[in-house]
Design an enzyme around this catalytic site. Sequence first.
Site, PDB file in Angstrom:
ATOM      1  N   TRP A   1     -11.693  -4.736  22.913  1.00 40.33           N
ATOM      2  CA  TRP A   1     -12.495  -3.594  23.393  1.00 40.33           C
ATOM      3  C   TRP A   1     -13.886  -3.564  22.754  1.00 40.33           C
ATOM      4  O   TRP A   1     -14.871  -3.264  23.423  1.00 40.33           O
ATOM      5  CB  TRP A   1     -11.752  -2.283  23.101  1.00 40.33           C
ATOM      6  CG  TRP A   1     -12.511  -1.075  23.543  1.00 40.33           C
ATOM      7  CD1 TRP A   1     -12.509  -0.509  24.788  1.00 40.33           C
ATOM      8  CD2 TRP A   1     -13.427  -0.299  22.761  1.00 40.33           C
ATOM      9  NE1 TRP A   1     -13.364   0.578  24.818  1.00 40.33           N
ATOM     10  CE2 TRP A   1     -13.931   0.721  23.596  1.00 40.33           C
ATOM     11  CE3 TRP A   1     -13.857  -0.368  21.437  1.00 40.33           C
ATOM     12  CZ2 TRP A   1     -14.848   1.667  23.140  1.00 40.33           C
ATOM     13  CZ3 TRP A   1     -14.775   0.569  20.974  1.00 40.33           C
ATOM     14  CH2 TRP A   1     -15.264   1.577  21.823  1.00 40.33           C
ATOM     15  N   ASP A   2     -13.971  -3.838  21.474  1.00 38.43           N
ATOM     16  CA  ASP A   2     -15.264  -3.815  20.784  1.00 38.43           C
ATOM     17  C   ASP A   2     -16.005  -5.108  21.101  1.00 38.43           C
ATOM     18  O   ASP A   2     -15.845  -6.123  20.418  1.00 38.43           O
ATOM     19  CB  ASP A   2     -15.053  -3.661  19.280  1.00 38.43           C
ATOM     20  CG  ASP A   2     -16.369  -3.516  18.531  1.00 38.43           C
ATOM     21  OD1 ASP A   2     -17.429  -3.662  19.161  1.00 38.43           O
ATOM     22  OD2 ASP A   2     -16.332  -3.261  17.314  1.00 38.43           O
ATOM     23  N   ASP A   3     -16.841  -5.048  22.136  1.00 36.67           N
ATOM     24  CA  ASP A   3     -17.490  -6.287  22.582  1.00 36.67           C
ATOM     25  C   ASP A   3     -18.609  -6.739  21.659  1.00 36.67           C
ATOM     26  O   ASP A   3     -19.226  -7.781  21.888  1.00 36.67           O
ATOM     27  CB  ASP A   3     -17.991  -6.170  24.021  1.00 36.67           C
ATOM     28  CG  ASP A   3     -18.853  -4.943  24.251  1.00 36.67           C
ATOM     29  OD1 ASP A   3     -19.270  -4.311  23.262  1.00 36.67           O
ATOM     30  OD2 ASP A   3     -19.107  -4.610  25.422  1.00 36.67           O
ATOM     31  N   THR A   4     -18.884  -5.997  20.584  1.00 39.16           N
ATOM     32  CA  THR A   4     -19.826  -6.506  19.593  1.00 39.16           C
ATOM     33  C   THR A   4     -19.166  -7.556  18.705  1.00 39.16           C
ATOM     34  O   THR A   4     -19.851  -8.262  17.968  1.00 39.16           O
ATOM     35  CB  THR A   4     -20.374  -5.379  18.693  1.00 39.16           C
ATOM     36  OG1 THR A   4     -19.331  -4.896  17.848  1.00 39.16           O
ATOM     37  CG2 THR A   4     -20.900  -4.230  19.535  1.00 39.16           C
ATOM     38  N   LEU A   5     -17.833  -7.637  18.762  1.00 38.95           N
ATOM     39  CA  LEU A   5     -17.107  -8.558  17.892  1.00 38.95           C
ATOM     40  C   LEU A   5     -16.542  -9.743  18.659  1.00 38.95           C
ATOM     41  O   LEU A   5     -15.480 -10.270  18.326  1.00 38.95           O
ATOM     42  CB  LEU A   5     -15.977  -7.806  17.170  1.00 38.95           C
ATOM     43  CG  LEU A   5     -16.420  -6.639  16.278  1.00 38.95           C
ATOM     44  CD1 LEU A   5     -15.226  -6.003  15.594  1.00 38.95           C
ATOM     45  CD2 LEU A   5     -17.446  -7.107  15.236  1.00 38.95           C
TER      46      LEU A   5
END
Length: 818
Positions: free
Chosen positions: A457-461
Amino acid sequence: MGTARVLRPETAPDGTLLSYFTPEATHVVSRAKELLVERPHGHVLKAGSDVTPNANVLSATAYAYGVFASHVVVGNTSANRFVSVQRNHLNLLRSSGVRALARIDGEWRLLGVPSALVMDLGGVHWVYATDAGRVDVRTVVRSDARGLELRIDAEQALDLLVTVDVELGAGHWSATSELDGRALAFTADDGTDVAEHCPGLAYVIATATGRIGGDAVLFPDGRSRDTPVVTVRFDAATSASVVLTGDLDGRTAALRVAREGIDHPLGVEAELAAHRAYVADFTRHLHVDGDGRLAELNLLLPWFTQNALVHFLVPHGLEQYSGAAWGTRDVCQGPLELNLAFGHHDTVRDIVLRVFAHQFDDGTLPQWFMPDSYAERYQDDAHGDVVVWPLMALGEYLAATGDTAVLDAEVPFWDHAHRGPGTVPVPVAEHVRRSLGYIRTHRAPGTQLLSYGEGDWDDTLQPAQDTMKEEMASAWTVALLYQATRTLEDVLRGTTHADLAAELGAEADTIAAEFSDRFVIDDVLAGYVVFAPEGPWPVIHPSDDRTGLHYRLIPMTRSIIAGLFTPDQALRHEELVEEHLHFPDGVRLMDRPAPFHDGITRFFRRGEQAANVGREVGLMYTHAHVRYTQALATLGRDRLVAELLRISPVGQHDRLATSAPRQRNCYYSSSDAAFTDRYDAAAHFDRLRDGTVAVKGGWRVYSSGPGIYLRQVVQGALGIVERSGAVVFDPVLALEDDGTMIRIDLGGVRRTVRYHVDAGNAPVRVEVDGVPVPGVEVAAVYRHGGLRVAAADLQGTGEAPSGLIDVYVGDDRSTLHA
């Protein structure tokens, strides 16, 4: 602004009124407030009263500084744009969108920032105090058709000029004069993208009294510069109007609405009231009586509902104007949970089937897809969690309805080779098995845990190293998979799909057996674990000396929501969130941003590359805070309402001293830290906690967040959960909410629900018209469950039942104690 009652006023330090709401949730903004905000006040207007997907919907975007409409579009909000998009919040390009000029004292003046701005669900009203008297500009979208009207009213007769900047310009649209010269009808040129996908699409610009022309009137020499600007001129007018319409069904349909608009101008107040009624109907007329803290929801709920419907039906936002697609993960959350919250189960079923219809035959799905005539456009790959979301959505639907027949409904797999719908119908049950098949063949090495793939979900990671895609597992994704498979097992056990239930249960059992051993290290849940050949190592954990990141929010909250933690683990991680991840403006994804090495990536792509100090660096994603409130509801914590209101823009200025001025009637996808750059953020991140750094509103409107927020309000805090033939009453409230009364439609009948909150852990009791009704306690993890009451027992007694439902509950719902 008239005699409207002022609610929730916002004032400057000198006492100047900056903004307020009216009882109808209309938001009024002063010029002074508009000049304070970093992001200009804006509104995505949606015409019509659609509540289910329909490609033939018109929308438009308006901004405070004199953009009376922009991004006017029917259907696909990226490909079908007609009026140009306002792309710059500094208003540097002043020809974009629909603008208006007035000749005052012999000079043309562009109408810009108004003296006051009034925003309603279906329209925007600009009020200008000029040297020539008051000028009012209104943009209102039709509630019953695909059209909008721009109307200008002036105290004195003025020469007026309206400009319409057509998005694609010459060579893309062909115009013909219609309605005896009162209209221009536009159709796409042959060979264009629009003509290929939407051959019937037509737009119309019409006016009853103005003169339609080109750009020549904009230049002193009267010569055209062949720009795509259409002008409508009015001489010595006290009233002027321009109608814009569009329709996928052709020129005739668009002209019909245009003719109606110029022959019979809108009744503005009636039209605005119709939009408010449309939203009220959708939300089952939910209203909080009195002036308790929950009354803020009366002002928030209409706007968040409108934002959620925009995200669902005409996907785009004020900053993310190039939307149009359904994110597979997003549509399985925001739109689905919005409809669950208000009992629109048929729409939930439709979403589930539409998503499965885009599943490839290997069990995977695209990250996003176009749900319209541009369906061949989608992202070919996806993050590792996307395969789980259709299972999660199906489980949510079945838990709400018990409609196991949906497993026998047939939808084809997507034909990836030809980039179009498949032709061989396949039962949904087989789609579920394909998902499980993919999951079983994509395990992290030496484990039975789903591998990370392209991200979660955390597309920064997103992983920067290819080996991480296969060797790493996300605790959040695995917890989500556990919740999806366990939910489906529970609802399918004992049905004709018992074999499938056993397969799903086996996956859930496997996760339960491995989760703590693999992910919980020294009593702390790791964000990820890399199962490398040389041995496993945690990522985002107190022992992680590679990234320097120690705590990750969403695996902790999802493990609570899923009931995957033991009671002791749930308590432990609740404490960790409060100690390390809870900040004055909400919870953050991690205890600090990913390290910045001048854009060089080592572990995570966007998190380590982002130069802008936005949500990737500030780490306060509002969606994640809403999931945190869901975890609080799961734990039965009485601070749930306080945390829901913490992120309400309506009253945030009163609650949070570090909140920078912002628009108050829209959803923000993040709370962004006011650091100067990445280096400042890295050195002083803890200043966010002590309140010495301001926080700003991030991107607006386009998010699954409003939908999941409203579900947590209705089902989490107020505890009204509709099930097949029953209602579960399961409120999580604090002592200060004692005596709260709401009105809501249940089973098609307007009800009043009154809450009695006592100190202690008293179980839920329900009375109807003063008479106790029977019910069954619903099983819950970590806390006492709610009371399931048969719909028939809510009818009341006597000849004239009042419909009053009294709900008694303790403020301590939890069974966990430190």
